[in-house]
Design a protein around this motif. Structure first.
Motif, PDB file in Angstrom:
ATOM      1  N   VAL A  66       0.680  -1.119  -0.035  1.00 15.76           N
ATOM      2  CA  VAL A  66       0.048   0.129   0.067  1.00 15.76           C
ATOM      3  C   VAL A  66       0.968   1.230   0.000  1.00 15.76           C
ATOM      4  N   ALA A  67       1.764   1.191   0.581  1.00 15.98           N
ATOM      5  CA  ALA A  67       2.797   2.431   0.764  1.00 15.98           C
ATOM      6  C   ALA A  67       3.503   2.552  -0.629  1.00 15.98           C
ATOM      7  N   PHE A  68       3.967   1.531  -1.210  1.00 18.62           N
ATOM      8  CA  PHE A  68       4.415   1.562  -2.414  1.00 18.62           C
ATOM      9  C   PHE A  68       3.553   2.211  -3.585  1.00 18.62           C
ATOM     10  N   THR A  69       2.211   1.859  -3.580  1.00 13.35           N
ATOM     11  CA  THR A  69       1.346   2.273  -4.278  1.00 13.35           C
ATOM     12  C   THR A  69       0.952   3.889  -4.246  1.00 13.35           C
ATOM     13  N   PHE A  70       0.945   4.223  -2.839  1.00 13.57           N
ATOM     14  CA  PHE A  70       0.620   5.360  -2.664  1.00 13.57           C
ATOM     15  C   PHE A  70       2.020   6.628  -3.178  1.00 13.57           C
ATOM     16  N   GLY A  71       2.906   5.838  -2.913  1.00 12.29           N
ATOM     17  CA  GLY A  71       4.349   6.445  -3.238  1.00 12.29           C
ATOM     18  C   GLY A  71       4.553   6.702  -4.787  1.00 12.29           C
ATOM     19  N   LEU A  72       4.062   5.671  -5.366  1.00 13.82           N
ATOM     20  CA  LEU A  72       4.018   5.956  -6.933  1.00 13.82           C
ATOM     21  C   LEU A  72       3.075   7.014  -7.395  1.00 13.82           C
ATOM     22  N   THR A  73       1.888   7.049  -6.656  1.00 15.80           N
ATOM     23  CA  THR A  73       0.764   8.006  -6.949  1.00 15.80           C
ATOM     24  C   THR A  73       1.342   9.592  -6.577  1.00 15.80           C
ATOM     25  N   MET A  74       1.873   9.489  -5.570  1.00 15.12           N
ATOM     26  CA  MET A  74       2.710  10.965  -5.258  1.00 15.12           C
ATOM     27  C   MET A  74       3.959  11.356  -6.169  1.00 15.12           C
ATOM     28  N   ASP A  75       4.480  10.398  -6.700  1.00 18.71           N
ATOM     29  CA  ASP A  75       5.651  10.526  -7.655  1.00 18.71           C
ATOM     30  C   ASP A  75       5.111  11.149  -9.081  1.00 18.71           C
ATOM     31  N   VAL A  76       3.858  10.286  -9.290  1.00 15.23           N
ATOM     32  CA  VAL A  76       3.047  10.966 -10.847  1.00 15.23           C
ATOM     33  C   VAL A  76       2.617  12.342 -10.619  1.00 15.23           C
ATOM     34  N   HIS A  77       2.113  12.425  -9.237  1.00 17.98           N
ATOM     35  CA  HIS A  77       1.674  13.783  -8.980  1.00 17.98           C
ATOM     36  C   HIS A  77       2.307  14.948  -8.915  1.00 17.98           C
ATOM     37  N   GLN A  78       3.644  14.709  -8.415  1.00 12.50           N
ATOM     38  CA  GLN A  78       4.439  15.718  -8.214  1.00 12.50           C
ATOM     39  C   GLN A  78       5.612  15.807  -9.641  1.00 12.50           C
ATOM     40  N   GLY A  79       5.324  14.661 -10.327  1.00 14.98           N
ATOM     41  CA  GLY A  79       6.278  14.758 -11.402  1.00 14.98           C
ATOM     42  C   GLY A  79       7.670  14.618 -11.027  1.00 14.98           C
ATOM     43  N   LEU A  81      11.009  12.060  -9.844  1.00 16.20           N
ATOM     44  CA  LEU A  81      11.612  10.728 -10.270  1.00 16.20           C
ATOM     45  C   LEU A  81      10.793   9.763  -9.966  1.00 16.20           C
ATOM     46  N   LEU A  82      10.363   8.826 -10.797  1.00 11.95           N
ATOM     47  CA  LEU A  82       9.328   7.745 -10.594  1.00 11.95           C
ATOM     48  C   LEU A  82      10.030   6.779  -9.678  1.00 11.95           C
ATOM     49  N   GLY A  83       9.501   6.474  -8.511  1.00  8.94           N
ATOM     50  CA  GLY A  83       9.970   5.767  -7.613  1.00  8.94           C
ATOM     51  C   GLY A  83      10.655   6.329  -6.274  1.00  8.94           C
ATOM     52  N   GLN A  84      10.816   7.675  -6.231  1.00  9.88           N
ATOM     53  CA  GLN A  84      11.464   8.215  -5.146  1.00  9.88           C
ATOM     54  C   GLN A  84      10.594   8.235  -3.910  1.00  9.88           C
ATOM     55  N   HIS A  85       9.234   8.752  -4.076  1.00  8.97           N
ATOM     56  CA  HIS A  85       8.456   8.474  -2.854  1.00  8.97           C
ATOM     57  C   HIS A  85       8.049   7.208  -2.597  1.00  8.97           C
ATOM     58  N   ALA A  86       7.932   6.242  -3.732  1.00  9.55           N
ATOM     59  CA  ALA A  86       7.627   4.784  -3.479  1.00  9.55           C
ATOM     60  C   ALA A  86       8.711   4.395  -2.848  1.00  9.55           C
ATOM     61  N   LEU A  87       9.800   4.705  -2.915  1.00 11.59           N
ATOM     62  CA  LEU A  87      11.057   4.021  -2.104  1.00 11.59           C
ATOM     63  C   LEU A  87      10.982   4.469  -0.664  1.00 11.59           C
ATOM     64  N   ALA A  88      10.556   5.712  -0.529  1.00  6.58           N
ATOM     65  CA  ALA A  88      10.636   6.232   0.843  1.00  6.58           C
ATOM     66  C   ALA A  88       9.492   5.921   1.650  1.00  6.58           C
ATOM     67  N   TYR A  89       8.344   5.696   0.839  1.00  6.84           N
ATOM     68  CA  TYR A  89       6.840   5.196   1.595  1.00  6.84           C
ATOM     69  C   TYR A  89       7.170   3.802   2.041  1.00  6.84           C
ATOM     70  N   THR A  90       7.873   3.014   0.903  1.00  2.00           N
ATOM     71  CA  THR A  90       8.039   1.551   1.250  1.00  2.00           C
ATOM     72  C   THR A  90       8.828   1.581   2.497  1.00  2.00           C
ATOM     73  N   ALA A  91       9.983   2.065   2.894  1.00  2.22           N
ATOM     74  CA  ALA A  91      10.962   1.994   3.788  1.00  2.22           C
ATOM     75  C   ALA A  91      10.256   2.613   5.054  1.00  2.22           C
ATOM     76  N   LEU A  92       9.424   3.504   5.066  1.00  2.00           N
ATOM     77  CA  LEU A  92       8.774   3.888   6.042  1.00  2.00           C
ATOM     78  C   LEU A  92       7.684   2.772   6.696  1.00  2.00           C
ATOM     79  N   GLY A  93       6.957   2.265   5.458  1.00  2.00           N
ATOM     80  CA  GLY A  93       6.004   1.395   6.059  1.00  2.00           C
ATOM     81  C   GLY A  93       6.722  -0.108   6.769  1.00  2.00           C
ATOM     82  N   PHE A  94       7.750  -0.666   6.096  1.00  2.00           N
ATOM     83  CA  PHE A  94       8.719  -1.341   6.609  1.00  2.00           C
ATOM     84  C   PHE A  94       9.090  -1.278   7.945  1.00  2.00           C
ATOM     85  N   LEU A  95       9.910  -0.011   8.229  1.00  2.00           N
ATOM     86  CA  LEU A  95      10.198   0.416   9.657  1.00  2.00           C
ATOM     87  C   LEU A  95       9.256   0.507  10.436  1.00  2.00           C
ATOM     88  N   ALA A  96       7.951   1.044  10.124  1.00  2.00           N
ATOM     89  CA  ALA A  96       6.859   1.284  11.075  1.00  2.00           C
ATOM     90  C   ALA A  96       6.277  -0.006  11.311  1.00  2.00           C
TER      91      ALA A  96
END
Length: 176
Positions: A66-79, A81-96
């Motif tokens: 879910v974190a990865f999907t929302f991260g890709l959505t934020m990447d597309v919205h902000q224009g 680098l594709l995967g920038q937010h996805a990587l950060a949100y995925t790491a956040l989700g894993f650590l949480a």
């Protein structure tokens, strides 16, 4: 699970409310990026805060995917680098998810202190990806965003746990 003294027994979380809060945070994030502040470096990432909250409180429902999907959505919205937010949100989700059992033993203000390194790590990860792709340095106000996100943790905790705190059938004689 053994509860702390004075901790209130909560109702199960409604999946509809979980998804509504995630999409509302996504919409609010998008409005903040387009609104008055633009893409200011110090603006907190509210979607990241809500993702961490639900990853801590409902790790079986809201996870890394879910974190990865929302991260890709934020990447597309902000224009971005594709995967920038996805990587950060995925790491956040894993650590949480990895610290959710320990985190719930703390009081809410202490939880805010405990999640601050998660938000710092996510912002550092985004920063490193942006710099590796040839981005510009966002400036020192970039350091304020994780602090503001951690300061929002008690507010988000109160708001998102409010529907679970009510009694299913209110009764004057029932202590729960």
């Amino acid at each position: 699970m053994i509860m702390r003294p004075g901790q209130q027994l909560l109702l199960p979380a409604n999946p509809g409310f979980i998804w509504f809060s995630l999409f509302a945070a996504l919409a609010f994030n998008m409005l903040l990026n387009m609104g008055l502040f633009g893409r200011a470096a110090w603006v907190p990432d509210l979607l990241a805060v809500v993702l961490v909250f639900w990853s801590v409180h409902q790790p079986l429902r809201i996870g890394v995917g879910v974190a990865f999907t929302f991260g890709l959505t934020m990447d597309v919205h902000q224009g971005a680098l594709l995967g920038q937010h996805a990587l950060a949100y995925t790491a956040l989700g894993f650590l949480a998810i990895s610290m959710h059992r320990r985190l719930l033993w703390f009081s809410v203000p202490n939880q805010a202190v405990q999640v601050l390194p998660l938000f710092v790590a996510a912002h550092v990860l985004e920063f490193l990806v942006r710099m590796a792709a040839g981005g510009t340095f966002p400036g020192l106000p970039y350091l304020l965003a994780p602090i503001i996100e951690a300061a929002l943790w008690p507010v988000v905790s109160v708001l998102l746990l409010a529907p679970q705190r009510r009694a299913p059938n209110p009764d004057d004689n029932r202590p729960l």
